[in-house]
Design an enzyme around this catalytic site. Structure first.
Site, short mmCIF file in Angstrom:
data_model
loop_
_atom_site.label_atom_id
_atom_site.label_comp_id
_atom_site.label_asym_id
_atom_site.label_seq_id
_atom_site.Cartn_x
_atom_site.Cartn_y
_atom_site.Cartn_z
N HIS A 31 0.56 -1.75 0.18
CA HIS A 31 -0.36 -0.09 0.39
C HIS A 31 0.71 0.98 0.09
CE1 HIS A 31 -3.38 2.44 0.42
NE2 HIS A 31 -4.84 1.19 0.58
N ASP B 230 -2.16 2.01 -4.64
CA ASP B 230 -3.05 2.21 -3.94
C ASP B 230 -4.34 1.58 -4.73
OD1 ASP B 230 -2.54 4.39 -2.61
OD2 ASP B 230 -2.77 5.90 -4.48
#
Length: 632
Positions: A605, A609
């Site tokens: 992450h 995204d």
């Protein structure tokens, strides 16, 4: 006055009076036989065993010469003009080095271009050459000295031969005293450097080559001598396999590059956790020189012995099915030797199978080591007869089976896998995205292509997955990136790592430039890499790196799973099995039967995204459900 000779360096701007020449290995320098790593390993300017350490493409910059030459000559006014040569930092991470060999002796003239010494750093063995004429006045750090701190003075050179005698008893302590105060009677003479032991390498031995353990991967700190392919006294021909070393990545074989004779094996077969730079063996050019090394023992390996596997707990003897007395008297058993039990791996395995307590076995091997013959000839001592005293019958105790478990030593590869997986789960914020893919079109195209390739090979579904992943990475480059702590590195080429299970553990050989390769080439690469991985013949450049990873467990019937990211990559794709499912269709029945495959994308992450990961999966799905689009 000095220059550095190494390889794989692209540029170096020389300072006034100095220049750097980077030697090549294509034409080996004269001298003792050189040994190289397996023929498939790219040279990277590194001689593997003969002092050149593999495993780093780090390129020294101009600061190497600046550090080497930055300290002006420190002159003691009580001594003739001279040059103190310090040990420089020859790589960005170097803190200490090893004087591998002095090529010049005290008193010898040094001409321009002469090789003075070879220093083993944490990256490679670097040779120093002279650009000016001078004389070797004093060697301050003996040959073979390890862990010499950067900046330490290693030798003294002078311009005139008549100045050599003034440095006969020169030590760094005496030089310091001379510069701090005026001449004064010394309270006591400085202690002379310890003379090298009789067993240490020195001039009393014939010309020989000391082979050391190099770094065979960027993360390697030690290795295991898995097997010696040659015995002491045997002739070594060019191309012969000398030994196999297990690193933290794979087992790599070393081949002989020039003819010679194996004079001495310093590290026995099976020795684990051998530190980098440890001498492994001695090679000589002449057969008659072998006998001179019968008792050769360098100080670096005097305390290095094969490590015994973890001691096997004594198996619990089966309790006979007789009433247990209320106050049992322990039977006298012979006390085994205290301390560590030295046993060969084969003997340990046989002892575990037969339920033999190794502490009761007397070893007849070297230094009392227990070997196979000792296990085969071992006769267990009989227990003392049970007391005949009558006792009330009690409940029977269920017998405990002997050898209920076995301790499997952890290989270097398995240890590194464990460390990297733990690092990945603890430092990378994983999240997971799943999608189903209709594989009907892929199966039809694959069938047609395999008919065309009949007799030449076959294309698998996994090859389509690799190609589709590579093309999706071009469309969504954020998924083809790496977290580098200070920057996010976005790669312009797609090198797909393919997870392969081997007896030694999981390894990820790489299909390089998968985005520009055809399906036939990808299929050929995967078959070759998987075969080499299972045989332990992968070379470091074939599994180190990669920008995106695929792990396929679908062939084992696994429907879906989540894979652990391979740092510093940002994504790994987990492939599940295909299964037939009913899907809506515009036909009389109103449905069709489709082969549907479930995939799960694990993302970092910090780099990718959620929306970006979903976009990548959409592109991947499009390529597989319409494989003809891979041609666009």
């Amino acid at each position: 006055m000095w220059r550095v000779c190494a390889r794989r360096v692209q540029s170096a701007v020389p300072r006034a009076g100095f220049r750097a020449r980077w030697a090549t290995l294509k034409g080996p320098r004269t001298g003792p036989a050189a040994v190289r790593c397996g023929s498939g390993i790219p040279s990277y300017g590194v001689r593997s065993l003969c002092g050149w350490s593999y495993g780093s493409a780090t390129v020294p910059r101009n600061r190497i010469l600046q550090q080497l030459l930055g300290s002006p000559s420190r002159r003691s006014y009580s001594l003739p003009p001279h040059q103190k040569v310090p040990l420089p930092s020859l790589s960005p991470t170097m803190q200490a080095g090893t004087i591998a060999r002095w090529e010049k002796k005290e008193g010898e003239k040094i001409s321009e271009g002469d090789l003075i010494a070879e220093v083993e750093t944490d990256k490679a063995t670097v040779g120093f050459e002279s650009l000016e004429e001078c004389y070797m006045a004093k060697i301050l750090v003996p040959e073979g000295t390890r862990d010499v701190p950067v900046g330490s003075i290693i030798c003294i050179t002078v311009e005139k031969p008549q100045d050599i005698e003034a440095f006969k008893n020169y030590t760094l302590d005496s030089a310091t005293a001379a510069t701090q105060a005026a001449p004064a009677p010394a309270a006591a003479p400085a202690a002379a450097p310890a003379a090298p032991s009789a067993s240490a390498p020195g001039s009393s031995y014939p010309v020989h080559m000391q082979i050391v353990l190099p770094a065979l991967s960027p993360t390697m700190t030690m290795g295991t001598v898995q097997r010696w392919e040659k015995k002491v006294g045997e002739k070594l021909s060019e191309g012969d396999l000398l030994a196999e070393i297990e690193t933290d990545k794979a087992t790599i074989g070393f081949e002989v590059q020039e003819e010679g004779y194996l004079a001495k094996i310093l590290v026995p077969e099976g020795t684990r956790d051998v530190p980098l730079g440890t001498p492994l063996c001695i090679i000589v050019e002449k057969q008659e020189d072998i006998a001179a090394f019968a008792d050769y023992r360098p100080t670096e390996v005097t305390s290095l012995k094969p490590q015994a596997p973890p001691p096997v707990p004594p198996p619990v003897a089966a309790v006979p099915p007789i009433p247990q007395p209320l106050a049992p008297t322990p039977s006298a058993a012979p006390a085994g030797p205290k301390g560590r039990v030295f046993v060969s791996p084969l003997a340990k395995k046989l002892a575990a199978e037969k339920g033999i307590d190794l502490t009761q076995v007397k070893g007849t091997g070297p230094e009392g080591r227990i070997i196979k013959k000792d296990i085969d000839s071992f006769v267990p001592t009989k227990a003392a007869p049970a007391a005949a005293a009558a006792a009330p019958p009690g409940p029977r105790v269920a017998p405990t089976p002997a050898g209920v478990f076995i301790d499997i030593p952890i290989s270097n590869i398995r240890r590194v896998i464990a460390q990297r997986l733990m690092q990945s789960k603890q430092t990378i914020p994983h999240y997971y995205l799943s999608v189903d893919v209709n594989m009907g079109e892929v199966l039809l195209v694959r069938k047609e292509l395999n008919k065309m390739l009949e007799g030449k090979g076959k294309i698998s579904v996994n090859d389509f997955i690799i190609k589709a992943s590579a093309l999706a990475c071009l469309k969504v480059p954020e998924a083809n990136s790496s977290w580098m702590d200070t920057v996010i590195r976005q790669n312009h080429v797609v090198d797909v790592s393919v997870a392969v299970s081997t007896p030694a553990g999981l390894i990820t050989p790489i299909v390089f430039n998968a985005h520009i390769k055809g399906l036939e080439t990808i299929a050929s690469d995967v078959v070759s890499l998987a075969s080499k991985a299972r045989e332990g013949k992968l070379q470091p450049h074939e599994f180190q790196g990669g920008t995106f990873t695929i792990s396929n467990l679908g062939m084992f019937g696994i429907k879906n799973f989540s894979a652990i990211i391979n740092p510093p990559q940002a994504c790994i794709l987990a492939i599940g099995a295909s299964e037939d499912k009913l899907i809506p269709a515009d036909n009389e029945k109103g449905f069709d039967v489709a082969s549907v495959m479930s995939v799960t994308l694990s993302c970092d992450h910090r780099v990718v995204d959620g929306a970006v990961g979903a976009q990548w999966l959409a592109e991947f799905k499009k390529y597989l459900e319409k494989p003809v689009t891979m041609l666009l």
